[in-house]
Motif scaffolding. Structure first.
Motif, mmCIF file in Angstrom:
data_model
loop_
_atom_site.group_PDB
_atom_site.id
_atom_site.type_symbol
_atom_site.label_atom_id
_atom_site.label_comp_id
_atom_site.label_asym_id
_atom_site.label_seq_id
_atom_site.Cartn_x
_atom_site.Cartn_y
_atom_site.Cartn_z
ATOM 1 N N LEU A 150 79.367 -29.161 -3.797
ATOM 2 C CA LEU A 150 79.549 -30.524 -3.209
ATOM 3 C C LEU A 150 80.985 -31.017 -3.559
ATOM 4 O O LEU A 150 81.582 -32.165 -3.203
ATOM 5 C CB LEU A 150 78.579 -31.699 -3.732
ATOM 6 N N SER A 151 81.701 -30.232 -4.297
ATOM 7 C CA SER A 151 83.184 -30.447 -4.961
ATOM 8 C C SER A 151 84.009 -30.732 -3.492
ATOM 9 O O SER A 151 84.114 -30.139 -2.632
ATOM 10 C CB SER A 151 83.568 -29.222 -5.450
ATOM 11 N N GLY A 152 84.775 -31.986 -3.871
ATOM 12 C CA GLY A 152 85.809 -32.506 -3.084
ATOM 13 C C GLY A 152 85.155 -33.091 -1.860
ATOM 14 O O GLY A 152 85.828 -34.051 -1.346
ATOM 15 N N LEU A 153 83.854 -33.576 -2.053
ATOM 16 C CA LEU A 153 83.306 -34.647 -1.080
ATOM 17 C C LEU A 153 83.233 -36.039 -1.763
ATOM 18 O O LEU A 153 83.201 -35.873 -3.095
ATOM 19 C CB LEU A 153 81.738 -34.224 -0.802
ATOM 20 N N THR A 154 83.551 -37.134 -1.180
ATOM 21 C CA THR A 154 83.229 -38.471 -1.736
ATOM 22 C C THR A 154 81.975 -38.947 -2.028
ATOM 23 O O THR A 154 81.089 -38.158 -1.267
ATOM 24 C CB THR A 154 84.095 -39.693 -0.666
ATOM 25 N N ALA A 155 81.669 -39.926 -2.572
ATOM 26 C CA ALA A 155 80.305 -40.184 -3.260
ATOM 27 C C ALA A 155 79.490 -40.581 -1.860
ATOM 28 O O ALA A 155 78.446 -40.346 -1.647
ATOM 29 C CB ALA A 155 80.399 -41.377 -4.081
ATOM 30 N N GLU A 156 80.285 -41.430 -0.860
ATOM 31 C CA GLU A 156 79.621 -41.754 0.433
ATOM 32 C C GLU A 156 79.100 -40.543 1.202
ATOM 33 O O GLU A 156 78.114 -40.665 2.056
ATOM 34 C CB GLU A 156 80.798 -42.541 1.114
ATOM 35 N N GLN A 157 79.986 -39.411 1.293
ATOM 36 C CA GLN A 157 79.725 -38.125 2.118
ATOM 37 C C GLN A 157 78.457 -37.625 1.430
ATOM 38 O O GLN A 157 77.724 -37.167 1.972
ATOM 39 C CB GLN A 157 80.919 -37.344 2.070
ATOM 40 N N VAL A 158 78.320 -37.588 0.004
ATOM 41 C CA VAL A 158 77.310 -36.952 -0.372
ATOM 42 C C VAL A 158 75.784 -37.612 -0.173
ATOM 43 O O VAL A 158 74.959 -36.963 -0.071
ATOM 44 C CB VAL A 158 77.646 -36.989 -2.239
ATOM 45 N N THR A 159 75.877 -38.964 -0.178
ATOM 46 C CA THR A 159 74.801 -39.568 0.298
ATOM 47 C C THR A 159 74.159 -38.937 1.299
ATOM 48 O O THR A 159 72.964 -39.233 1.441
ATOM 49 C CB THR A 159 75.119 -41.256 0.596
#
Ligand code: PGA
Length: 250
Positions: free
Chosen positions: A150-159
């Motif tokens: 998940l490295s490099g993703l924003t919190a919103e993208q991880v959701t």
């Protein structure tokens, strides 16, 4: 509340003609499912499955994606190609890709980032080998794989990412993690996400269990509070079995 998601992973099985059967066998059977239903199929079946699932609640998934938009990558498919075929989900980092095709945490991360950037939902697979579990490294392994992927993703993208916890020793072996083992390790992954992206993301992100999930064990697994669905291999190939898994709460 997280909406459960059950995805079939057909692996290297079925021709387009066999895939089209889904219209008769699966579409009516799962139409009232309370969970999201996805089938991740070989690329040669995209067209047949798309046509067969038209107007239904079954969503189309792929089993891998390359991270470049186009170019000299013989045998690979890009995000744009998948999207043009109606694909919405993509399995990334499956242990079979890691074991047999040289997939690394680094390339998994590149694929996840490309998928998210292009509007596909990754089903990111993490999980430990048998001897890693036996030597007490399960938590460290799944945390590391999750963090790297998940490295490099924003919190919103991880959701929006779906994670599949798949203990490698339980895939295609008929061995299943116990309900408690699966719940506990998924809890470990969720806590790691909480530390990295905050409690709201950890609460929202859907984490499946995968590894010989079938009509006989789905109820017990799905009753666990941390488990938000399943990634189903063998039992997704026969419509009655996959239906029984999808309708675990019927
Ligand atoms: P299985 O496969 O259900 O046949 O164990 C699961 C998977 O590899 O996703």
């Amino acid at each position: 509340m997280r909406k459960p998601i059950i995805a079939g992973n057909w692996k290297m099985n079925k021709t387009p003609e066999e895939a089209a059967e889904l219209r008769r066998a699966l579409v009516p059977a799962v139409k009232d499912a309370t969970c999201d239903v996805v089938v991740c199929v070989p690329a040669v079946c995209f067209g047949a499955v798309k046509a067969a699932a038209e107007g239904s609640n079954i969503r189309l998934g792929a089993q891998n994606v390359h991270f470049a938009p186009s170019g000299a990558y013989t045998g690979e498919l890009s995000v744009g190609m998948l999207k043009a075929c109606g694909v919405e989900y993509v399995v990334i980092g499956h242990s079979e890709r890691r074991q047999y095709f040289g997939e690394t945490d680094k390339t998994v991360n590149l694929r996840v980032k490309a998928a998210v950037a292009g509007g596909l939902i990754p089903i990111l697979c993490v999980g430990e080998l048998k001897d890693e579990r036996e030597s007490g490294y399960t938590d460290a392994i799944v945390e590391y794989q999750t963090r790297m992927a998940l490295s490099g993703l924003t919190a919103e993208q991880v959701t929006n990412v779906v994670i599949a916890y798949e203990p490698v020793w339980a895939i295609g072996t008929g061995l299943t993690a116990t309900d408690e083992q699966a719940n506990e390790t998924i809890g470990v992954i969720r806590k790691a996400i909480g530390r990295l992206y905050g409690a709201a993301v950890a609460d929202a992100v859907r984490i499946q269990y995968g590894g010989s999930m079938n009509p006989g064990n789905v109820k017990g697994l799905m009753a666990q509070p941390e488990i938000d669905g399943g990634l189903i291999g063998g039992a997704s190939l026969k419509a009655p079995d996959f239906t029984a898994v999808v309708r675990y709460d019927a």
